[in-house]
Motif scaffolding. Structure first.
Motif, PDB file in Angstrom:
ATOM      1  N   ARG A 148      70.561  84.762  40.643  1.00  0.00           N
ATOM      2  CA  ARG A 148      70.918  86.279  39.977  1.00  0.00           C
ATOM      3  C   ARG A 148      70.010  86.989  39.569  1.00  0.00           C
ATOM      4  O   ARG A 148      70.180  88.196  39.371  1.00  0.00           O
ATOM      5  CB  ARG A 148      71.997  85.817  38.888  1.00  0.00           C
ATOM      6  CG  ARG A 148      73.437  85.632  39.508  1.00  0.00           C
ATOM      7  CD  ARG A 148      74.232  85.961  38.136  1.00  0.00           C
ATOM      8  NE  ARG A 148      75.504  85.153  38.240  1.00  0.00           N
ATOM      9  CZ  ARG A 148      76.452  84.934  37.407  1.00  0.00           C
ATOM     10  NH1 ARG A 148      75.983  85.522  36.006  1.00  0.00           N
ATOM     11  NH2 ARG A 148      77.658  84.228  37.317  1.00  0.00           N
ATOM     12  N   TYR A 149      68.909  86.415  39.106  1.00  0.00           N
ATOM     13  CA  TYR A 149      67.850  87.526  38.456  1.00  0.00           C
ATOM     14  C   TYR A 149      66.456  87.076  38.918  1.00  0.00           C
ATOM     15  O   TYR A 149      65.643  86.438  38.588  1.00  0.00           O
ATOM     16  CB  TYR A 149      67.700  86.699  37.063  1.00  0.00           C
ATOM     17  CG  TYR A 149      69.173  86.811  36.209  1.00  0.00           C
ATOM     18  CD1 TYR A 149      69.551  87.958  35.753  1.00  0.00           C
ATOM     19  CD2 TYR A 149      69.758  85.763  36.260  1.00  0.00           C
ATOM     20  CE1 TYR A 149      70.824  88.060  35.281  1.00  0.00           C
ATOM     21  CE2 TYR A 149      71.168  85.574  35.482  1.00  0.00           C
ATOM     22  CZ  TYR A 149      71.470  86.819  35.037  1.00  0.00           C
ATOM     23  OH  TYR A 149      72.835  86.923  34.501  1.00  0.00           O
ATOM     24  N   PRO A 150      66.324  87.312  40.490  1.00  0.00           N
ATOM     25  CA  PRO A 150      65.356  86.916  40.991  1.00  0.00           C
ATOM     26  C   PRO A 150      63.903  87.619  40.452  1.00  0.00           C
ATOM     27  O   PRO A 150      62.628  86.926  40.750  1.00  0.00           O
ATOM     28  CB  PRO A 150      65.383  87.760  42.703  1.00  0.00           C
ATOM     29  CG  PRO A 150      66.617  88.585  42.316  1.00  0.00           C
ATOM     30  CD  PRO A 150      67.345  88.173  40.910  1.00  0.00           C
ATOM     31  N   LEU A 151      64.081  88.658  39.847  1.00  0.00           N
ATOM     32  CA  LEU A 151      62.758  89.095  39.216  1.00  0.00           C
ATOM     33  C   LEU A 151      62.113  88.389  38.184  1.00  0.00           C
ATOM     34  O   LEU A 151      60.925  88.497  37.897  1.00  0.00           O
ATOM     35  CB  LEU A 151      63.006  90.677  38.646  1.00  0.00           C
ATOM     36  CG  LEU A 151      63.238  91.667  39.948  1.00  0.00           C
ATOM     37  CD1 LEU A 151      63.731  93.099  39.388  1.00  0.00           C
ATOM     38  CD2 LEU A 151      62.430  91.775  41.050  1.00  0.00           C
ATOM     39  N   LEU A 152      62.968  87.483  37.584  1.00  0.00           N
ATOM     40  CA  LEU A 152      62.662  86.793  36.339  1.00  0.00           C
ATOM     41  C   LEU A 152      61.968  85.413  36.746  1.00  0.00           C
ATOM     42  O   LEU A 152      61.491  84.853  36.054  1.00  0.00           O
ATOM     43  CB  LEU A 152      63.856  86.618  35.327  1.00  0.00           C
ATOM     44  CG  LEU A 152      64.536  87.622  34.499  1.00  0.00           C
ATOM     45  CD1 LEU A 152      65.733  87.408  33.812  1.00  0.00           C
ATOM     46  CD2 LEU A 152      63.300  88.596  33.755  1.00  0.00           C
ATOM     47  N   ASP A 281      66.713  90.656  31.549  1.00  0.00           N
ATOM     48  CA  ASP A 281      66.649  91.149  32.743  1.00  0.00           C
ATOM     49  C   ASP A 281      66.518  92.716  32.520  1.00  0.00           C
ATOM     50  O   ASP A 281      65.946  93.288  33.350  1.00  0.00           O
ATOM     51  CB  ASP A 281      67.628  90.821  33.784  1.00  0.00           C
ATOM     52  CG  ASP A 281      67.459  91.107  35.279  1.00  0.00           C
ATOM     53  OD1 ASP A 281      66.254  90.910  35.490  1.00  0.00           O
ATOM     54  OD2 ASP A 281      68.409  91.426  35.803  1.00  0.00           O
TER      55      ASP A 281
ATOM     56  N   LYS B  27      75.810  96.075  37.798  1.00  0.00           N
ATOM     57  CA  LYS B  27      74.974  95.010  38.193  1.00  0.00           C
ATOM     58  C   LYS B  27      75.692  93.993  39.103  1.00  0.00           C
ATOM     59  O   LYS B  27      74.988  93.531  40.331  1.00  0.00           O
ATOM     60  CB  LYS B  27      74.357  94.331  36.980  1.00  0.00           C
ATOM     61  CG  LYS B  27      72.930  93.968  37.273  1.00  0.00           C
ATOM     62  CD  LYS B  27      72.267  93.840  35.553  1.00  0.00           C
ATOM     63  CE  LYS B  27      71.301  92.669  35.687  1.00  0.00           C
ATOM     64  NZ  LYS B  27      70.831  92.493  34.304  1.00  0.00           N
ATOM     65  N   ARG B  31      75.011  93.648  43.156  1.00  0.00           N
ATOM     66  CA  ARG B  31      74.628  92.279  43.761  1.00  0.00           C
ATOM     67  C   ARG B  31      75.291  91.913  44.680  1.00  0.00           C
ATOM     68  O   ARG B  31      74.853  91.412  45.854  1.00  0.00           O
ATOM     69  CB  ARG B  31      74.422  91.420  42.467  1.00  0.00           C
ATOM     70  CG  ARG B  31      73.457  90.177  42.720  1.00  0.00           C
ATOM     71  CD  ARG B  31      73.569  89.109  41.548  1.00  0.00           C
ATOM     72  NE  ARG B  31      73.294  89.539  40.373  1.00  0.00           N
ATOM     73  CZ  ARG B  31      73.993  89.619  39.232  1.00  0.00           C
ATOM     74  NH1 ARG B  31      75.085  88.882  39.029  1.00  0.00           N
ATOM     75  NH2 ARG B  31      73.326  89.972  38.108  1.00  0.00           N
ATOM     76  N   PRO B  37      66.855  93.459  44.247  1.00  0.00           N
ATOM     77  CA  PRO B  37      66.967  93.565  42.760  1.00  0.00           C
ATOM     78  C   PRO B  37      66.317  94.358  42.318  1.00  0.00           C
ATOM     79  O   PRO B  37      66.816  94.853  40.795  1.00  0.00           O
ATOM     80  CB  PRO B  37      66.084  91.939  42.762  1.00  0.00           C
ATOM     81  CG  PRO B  37      65.693  91.492  43.971  1.00  0.00           C
ATOM     82  CD  PRO B  37      66.490  92.187  44.943  1.00  0.00           C
ATOM     83  N   ARG B  41      68.050  96.576  39.151  1.00  0.00           N
ATOM     84  CA  ARG B  41      67.418  96.737  37.800  1.00  0.00           C
ATOM     85  C   ARG B  41      67.326  98.054  37.305  1.00  0.00           C
ATOM     86  O   ARG B  41      67.730  98.126  36.110  1.00  0.00           O
ATOM     87  CB  ARG B  41      66.295  95.676  37.584  1.00  0.00           C
ATOM     88  CG  ARG B  41      65.442  95.848  36.292  1.00  0.00           C
ATOM     89  CD  ARG B  41      64.150  95.134  36.309  1.00  0.00           C
ATOM     90  NE  ARG B  41      64.325  93.683  35.636  1.00  0.00           N
ATOM     91  CZ  ARG B  41      63.148  93.051  35.578  1.00  0.00           C
ATOM     92  NH1 ARG B  41      61.969  93.378  35.985  1.00  0.00           N
ATOM     93  NH2 ARG B  41      63.406  91.875  35.178  1.00  0.00           N
ATOM     94  N   ILE B  45      69.259  99.318  33.965  1.00  0.00           N
ATOM     95  CA  ILE B  45      68.434  99.977  32.660  1.00  0.00           C
ATOM     96  C   ILE B  45      68.899 101.266  32.358  1.00  0.00           C
ATOM     97  O   ILE B  45      69.258 101.428  31.363  1.00  0.00           O
ATOM     98  CB  ILE B  45      66.964  99.886  32.945  1.00  0.00           C
ATOM     99  CG1 ILE B  45      66.750  98.296  33.095  1.00  0.00           C
ATOM    100  CG2 ILE B  45      66.252 100.510  31.791  1.00  0.00           C
ATOM    101  CD1 ILE B  45      65.043  98.037  33.519  1.00  0.00           C
TER     102      ILE B  45
END
Lengths: 425, 140
Positions: A148-152, A281, B27, B31, B37, B41, B45
């Motif tokens: 779910r949070y690939p950038l993290l 995120d 989001k 997804r 991603p 993001r 934001i």
């Protein structure tokens, strides 16, 4: 991406198709089909939440049985620090270590020792790492980030989890002390509080195998130990080599406070974790330096393979660590983290998308937005989906039928009944 | 695609703690649609900041997200007091947020600049006493 091996499974005979697990699954991976729960492997993160809430014990963890461990090998027990919090009136960790030897293990290496080494290295590398650094100790979090949070995933602590380091060091130590043994003669057995650790070991990429050979359940080991720890436990031979920090890792905040850096956040329980990750995120909390996230309530002491209430276990651990030195294990001198302790894992971004193409996904979503308007919005779960929104999507993607909604059917039935009544007059 | 995909959210101005929920829901949808991603993001934001603004200054409003083949458009519409000097409001660090909001860590004067930074186009239409409509797009 290769098929992911899970360690949460279902006993279809015990499952009655109730909706407890359905409602609690944080990734909406469960559906009820033909009155049985079905887990979508691509969505499951092995958090164990369904095991925790199942009133019929139909959901269970998959792990190695103690009888799976070959008797002729040199067996090293790797107890997670949580194990020591399971026992009532335990005066000293040494009694548990002796119990493991009496039960039949040839050597014991406390995972808490490796945890202290990880803390040392983390303190060292946090200065230069991408912030906030996110703990890599809980495998559920690793998997959740990659889904779910690939950038993290770039923020994950680039050090192996304590279990892995303990297995590595334990094998090395045994080979040194027993030159007659070869690596094939030894096996490591991790005593785990949760199924996620089982998944971690089972899913290591081929090129980089885990040093842990077997993962057994803490509750299985607990009951075996109760048998051997009774009786003449006058003076245990092995002496624990764990300090306060190592034991503290068992509950939430233990890993974070060990960094002596107040710019940290520690959260536990999968729902809280998801909320925190959403915020991070989005770039909130720029001042944070370290984030410890534990899927289970209370941290590892809350794992579904433990026997004791997590808060009681935590209180017992506090008592056990009272007169211990701050830490007994330290990182090697020098700069940085040695390569052999670095996490070589590559994270594959595999979000749960709907449809096989963008166009199809758009069609499904447009359709499900329309369908949602017809649904009652009470999220009762009777249709087998966790929410009306999820059900709408299942219908739009052809995996469910609108007639499975009991509220819609009831309305239809009422109309029919009324019609018949009028005709009968 | 002839039909377009649109989500509308009622941003509740009375409950500060629920601010940001539309951003989370968007989001999740993006997804599932398979967007990369970094795009997700940026949208999240920009939308989050806008939502917070609507709650702090305008007592809530409506957020509409439309998915076009080549871009995602976010429209935030409120019936709040309006922005007196848009150019000034766009300056980093300029804020009219009240003290109780600042004590929560918001109101640092980075909302609008952050929205601008994370989107490809942004237009502000504002009339004092009538309200503000902000339209942002992120190219996909």
């Amino acid at each position: 991406m290769a098929q992911y091996n899970h360690s949460v499974s279902l006993n279809p005979e015990k499952c009655c198709g109730c909706t407890h697990c359905l409602r609690h699954c944080p990734t909406e991976a469960i559906r009820i089909r033909d009155r049985r729960a079905v887990i979508d492997s691509a969505r499951c993160i092995d958090c164990g939440e369904c095991i925790r809430v199942c009133p019929h014990q139909a959901k269970k963890s998959v792990y190695d049985s103690l009888t799976d461990i070959p008797k002729d090998k040199f067996k090293i027990a790797l107890p997670a620090p949580t194990l020591f919090g399971q026992f009532d009136n335990l005066e000293d960790i040494d009694y548990v270590l002796q119990g493991l030897l009496d039960y039949g293990f040839d050597e014991v290496f406390e995972v808490a020792r490796a945890a202290e080494i990880v803390s040392d290295y983390t303190r060292r590398m946090i200065k230069t790492a991408k912030k906030p650094v996110i703990s890599s100790a809980c495998p559920v979090i690793e998997r959740l980030l990659s889904l779910r949070y690939p950038l993290l995933t770039d923020n994950l602590l680039d050090i192996l989890p304590p279990m892995e380091i303990a297995a590595k060091y334990a094998k090395r130590e045994v080979l040194k002390n027993h030159p007659e043994l070869s690596e094939d003669d030894i096996c490591t057995v991790f005593i785990s509080p949760c199924p996620a650790k089982v998944s971690y070991v089972k899913n290591k990429d081929a090129g980089e195998r885990s040093y842990v050979d077997y993962v057994v359940s803490m509750s299985d080991v607990y009951f075996e130990l109760l048998g051997v720890m009774k009786g003449d436990s006058l003076s245990p031979v092995p002496v624990s080599r764990t300090g306060m920090i190592g034991l503290s890792w068992a509950s939430t905040g233990g890993e974070a406070t060990a960094l002596f850096n107040e710019k940290y956040l520690a959260a536990d329980g999968i729902e809280n974790v998801v909320r925190v990750l959403e915020e991070i995120d989005n770039g909130s909390f720029p001042e944070l330096e370290f984030v410890e996230l534990d899927a289970c309530p209370g941290g590892c002491v809350g794992g579904v393979m433990t026997v004791t209430n997590p808060f009681i276990a935590k209180a017992r651990l506090q008592n056990l660590r009272r007169y211990l030195p701050v830490a007994e294990n330290h990182a090697d001198d020098g700069d940085g983290v040695p390569d052999e302790l670095k996490n070589q894992f590559t994270y594959n971004y595999a979000p749960q998308t709907i449809g096989s193409s963008r166009a199809e996904a758009m069609r499904i979503m447009i359709e499900s937005e329309e369908l949602k308007k017809q649904l009652p919005g009470i999220d009762c779960g009777s249709c087998g989906a966790p929410t009306c929104a999820a059900f709408a999507q299942d219908v739009a993607s052809g995996n469910a039928n609108l007639s499975e909604c009991v509220v819609i059917m009831r309305e239809k039935f009422k109309d029919l009944y009324k019609e018949e009544g009028e005709n009968g007059k | 695609m002839s039909e377009q995909l649109q989500f509308t959210f009622d941003v509740n101005g009375e409950n500060f703690t629920s601010a940001g929920e539309a951003s989370v829901a968007t989001k999740k949808n993006l997804r599932m649609l398979g967007y990369p991603p970094d795009i997700i993001r940026r949208v999240a934001i920009a939308m989050y900041e806008g939502e917070i603004n609507m709650v702090i200054h305008a007592g809530g409003g409506f957020a509409t997200v439309t998915v076009y083949p080549d871009k995602i458009e976010i429209i935030l519409k409120d019936n709040g007091p309006g922005i007196a000097d848009v150019a000034l409001a766009m300056k980093e660090g300029f804020s009219t947020a009240p003290e109780n909001i600042r004590s929560l860590g918001f109101g640092a004067g980075m909302g609008l600049p952050n929205m601008k930074k994370n989107t490809d186009t942004m237009t502000i239409e504002s009339e004092l006493g009538v309200g503000t409509t902000i339209t942002m797009t992120v190219n996909t």
